[in-house]
Design a protein around this motif. Structure first.
Motif, mmCIF file in Angstrom:
data_model
loop_
_atom_site.group_PDB
_atom_site.id
_atom_site.type_symbol
_atom_site.label_atom_id
_atom_site.label_comp_id
_atom_site.label_asym_id
_atom_site.label_seq_id
_atom_site.Cartn_x
_atom_site.Cartn_y
_atom_site.Cartn_z
ATOM 1 N N LEU A 1 57.686 -51.676 -49.213
ATOM 2 C CA LEU A 1 58.872 -51.119 -48.331
ATOM 3 C C LEU A 1 58.613 -51.448 -46.836
ATOM 4 C CD1 LEU A 1 59.918 -48.287 -50.425
ATOM 5 C CD2 LEU A 1 60.926 -50.400 -50.557
ATOM 6 N N THR A 2 57.458 -52.094 -46.447
ATOM 7 C CA THR A 2 57.098 -52.030 -44.897
ATOM 8 C C THR A 2 58.199 -52.512 -44.064
ATOM 9 O OG1 THR A 2 56.047 -54.190 -45.376
ATOM 10 C CG2 THR A 2 54.509 -51.970 -45.453
ATOM 11 N N THR A 3 58.877 -53.430 -44.415
ATOM 12 C CA THR A 3 60.065 -54.033 -43.632
ATOM 13 C C THR A 3 61.156 -52.832 -43.653
ATOM 14 O OG1 THR A 3 59.465 -56.149 -44.488
ATOM 15 C CG2 THR A 3 61.741 -55.911 -43.288
ATOM 16 N N LEU A 4 61.486 -52.375 -44.592
ATOM 17 C CA LEU A 4 62.563 -51.182 -44.414
ATOM 18 C C LEU A 4 62.003 -49.997 -43.389
ATOM 19 C CD1 LEU A 4 65.094 -49.608 -45.363
ATOM 20 C CD2 LEU A 4 63.794 -48.778 -47.431
ATOM 21 N N VAL A 5 60.664 -49.481 -43.545
ATOM 22 C CA VAL A 5 60.357 -48.591 -43.047
ATOM 23 C C VAL A 5 60.128 -48.959 -41.403
ATOM 24 C CG1 VAL A 5 58.067 -47.262 -42.508
ATOM 25 C CG2 VAL A 5 58.753 -47.566 -44.654
ATOM 26 N N ALA A 6 59.889 -50.461 -41.095
ATOM 27 C CA ALA A 6 59.858 -50.768 -39.697
ATOM 28 C C ALA A 6 61.376 -50.620 -39.071
ATOM 29 C CB ALA A 6 58.996 -52.329 -39.498
ATOM 30 N N ALA A 7 62.257 -51.011 -40.068
ATOM 31 C CA ALA A 7 63.714 -51.263 -39.719
ATOM 32 C C ALA A 7 64.057 -49.728 -39.382
ATOM 33 C CB ALA A 7 64.259 -51.972 -40.582
ATOM 34 N N VAL A 8 63.894 -48.840 -40.184
ATOM 35 C CA VAL A 8 64.083 -47.354 -39.939
ATOM 36 C C VAL A 8 63.727 -46.747 -38.836
ATOM 37 C CG1 VAL A 8 64.152 -45.131 -40.892
ATOM 38 C CG2 VAL A 8 64.465 -46.956 -42.374
ATOM 39 N N LYS A 9 62.392 -47.137 -38.595
ATOM 40 C CA LYS A 9 61.854 -46.899 -37.096
ATOM 41 C C LYS A 9 62.633 -47.408 -35.798
ATOM 42 C CE LYS A 9 57.144 -45.777 -38.782
ATOM 43 N NZ LYS A 9 55.944 -46.173 -39.020
ATOM 44 N N ALA A 10 62.863 -48.688 -36.028
ATOM 45 C CA ALA A 10 63.518 -49.717 -34.999
ATOM 46 C C ALA A 10 65.018 -49.120 -34.795
ATOM 47 C CB ALA A 10 63.433 -51.094 -35.244
ATOM 48 N N ALA A 11 65.505 -48.360 -35.871
ATOM 49 C CA ALA A 11 66.951 -47.990 -35.495
ATOM 50 C C ALA A 11 66.841 -46.668 -35.095
ATOM 51 C CB ALA A 11 67.544 -48.188 -36.994
ATOM 52 N N GLY A 12 65.970 -45.905 -35.331
ATOM 53 C CA GLY A 12 65.753 -44.437 -34.877
ATOM 54 C C GLY A 12 66.225 -43.683 -35.806
ATOM 55 N N LEU A 13 65.884 -43.956 -37.167
ATOM 56 C CA LEU A 13 66.593 -43.021 -38.239
ATOM 57 C C LEU A 13 65.435 -42.307 -38.981
ATOM 58 C CD1 LEU A 13 69.063 -45.845 -39.858
ATOM 59 C CD2 LEU A 13 69.608 -43.704 -38.281
ATOM 60 N N VAL A 14 64.388 -42.180 -38.643
ATOM 61 C CA VAL A 14 63.379 -41.610 -39.124
ATOM 62 C C VAL A 14 63.694 -39.927 -39.319
ATOM 63 C CG1 VAL A 14 61.041 -40.513 -39.191
ATOM 64 C CG2 VAL A 14 61.604 -43.064 -38.714
ATOM 65 N N ASP A 15 64.091 -39.401 -38.042
ATOM 66 C CA ASP A 15 64.582 -38.051 -38.255
ATOM 67 C C ASP A 15 65.777 -37.861 -38.918
ATOM 68 O OD1 ASP A 15 62.571 -37.443 -36.137
ATOM 69 O OD2 ASP A 15 63.591 -37.426 -34.560
ATOM 70 N N THR A 16 66.814 -38.666 -39.123
ATOM 71 C CA THR A 16 67.735 -38.465 -39.982
ATOM 72 C C THR A 16 67.390 -38.316 -41.557
ATOM 73 O OG1 THR A 16 69.393 -39.654 -38.212
ATOM 74 C CG2 THR A 16 70.014 -39.528 -40.607
ATOM 75 N N LEU A 17 66.634 -39.379 -41.890
ATOM 76 C CA LEU A 17 66.300 -39.302 -43.104
ATOM 77 C C LEU A 17 65.049 -38.233 -43.419
ATOM 78 C CD1 LEU A 17 65.858 -43.094 -43.896
ATOM 79 C CD2 LEU A 17 67.771 -41.421 -44.736
ATOM 80 N N ASN A 18 64.523 -37.711 -42.526
ATOM 81 C CA ASN A 18 63.833 -36.311 -42.554
ATOM 82 C C ASN A 18 64.597 -35.091 -42.675
ATOM 83 O OD1 ASN A 18 60.894 -36.973 -42.854
ATOM 84 N ND2 ASN A 18 60.678 -37.337 -40.925
ATOM 85 N N GLY A 19 65.848 -35.380 -42.556
ATOM 86 C CA GLY A 19 66.693 -34.232 -42.720
ATOM 87 C C GLY A 19 66.970 -33.584 -44.059
ATOM 88 N N GLU A 20 67.529 -32.738 -44.041
ATOM 89 C CA GLU A 20 67.556 -31.959 -45.413
ATOM 90 C C GLU A 20 68.543 -32.511 -46.382
ATOM 91 O OE1 GLU A 20 69.392 -27.725 -46.716
ATOM 92 O OE2 GLU A 20 68.476 -27.661 -44.810
ATOM 93 N N GLY A 21 69.406 -33.372 -46.069
ATOM 94 C CA GLY A 21 69.862 -34.210 -47.085
ATOM 95 C C GLY A 21 71.071 -33.400 -47.771
ATOM 96 N N PRO A 22 71.340 -33.673 -49.076
ATOM 97 C CA PRO A 22 70.549 -34.775 -49.882
ATOM 98 C C PRO A 22 71.068 -35.968 -49.689
ATOM 99 C CG PRO A 22 72.331 -33.702 -51.201
ATOM 100 C CD PRO A 22 72.306 -32.851 -49.843
#
Length: 181
Positions: free
Chosen positions: A46-67
């Motif tokens: 999943l390294t490409t996905l992780v790099a894309a999530v970081k580039a899009a600035g979505l790490v904090d969003t996906l670290n949210g409570e969710g679900p």
């Protein structure tokens, strides 16, 4: 449950997780007590996905409570895209387009494959859900495989289902889903 809503499944973990036997994704154990980005960053597939999530600035969003229910494309899924697509999407000037694609892989609910299959059955063979991006994806069965269909009719097969996370569930898929651009 209304059509278009993905049911929230219970937070109960299956017996294999209770015994400490964590599911493996990309050679790494996925700890159900950790959030989606932390687990995904350990998976070699999943390294490409992780790099894309970081580039899009979505790490904090996906670290949210969710679900959250995340349909996570593998590196091989990204490699199916036309040559140069990933590099182009990772450029800062394409952040909005990348964000649109990535949030199209996320549903704001926690749904196991069992819950998804029941919704498909209840809806007569196809269940449509709204993604975080705002556009719909459709869940269907192809034999015993769960398939996610994007707006263009392209299908992604769930190759590994029900990877439970502290803030949702991840289903690994073999194709990148594309919203209407």
């Amino acid at each position: 449950m209304q059509s278009g809503d993905m049911a929230k499944s219970g937070d109960a973990m299956d017996s294999s997780m209770k015994s400490g036997d964590m599911p493996m994704v990309g050679g790494a154990p996925m700890d159900p007590m950790k959030k989606i980005p932390e687990n995904a960053s350990q998976a070699k597939n999943l390294t490409t996905l992780v790099a894309a999530v970081k580039a899009a600035g979505l790490v904090d969003t996906l670290n949210g409570e969710g679900p959250f229910t995340v349909f996570a494309p593998t590196n091989a899924a990204f490699e199916k895209l036309p040559k140069g697509t990933v590099d182009e999407l990772l450029k800062p000037e394409n952040k909005d387009k990348l964000t649109k694609i990535l949030t199209y892989h996320v549903v704001p609910a926690k749904a196991t494959s069992e819950a998804a299959m029941q919704m498909i059955k209840d809806d007569g063979g196809a269940h449509t859900v709204k993604t975080v991006e705002g556009d719909p994806i459709t869940l269907r069965m192809n034999g015993d495989k769960l398939v996610v269909i994007d707006e263009s009719g392209n299908g992604a097969v769930v190759t590994q289902a029900d990877v439970m996370q502290a803030n949702g569930v991840v289903h690994v898929i073999d194709t990148v889903l594309m919203p209407k651009m």
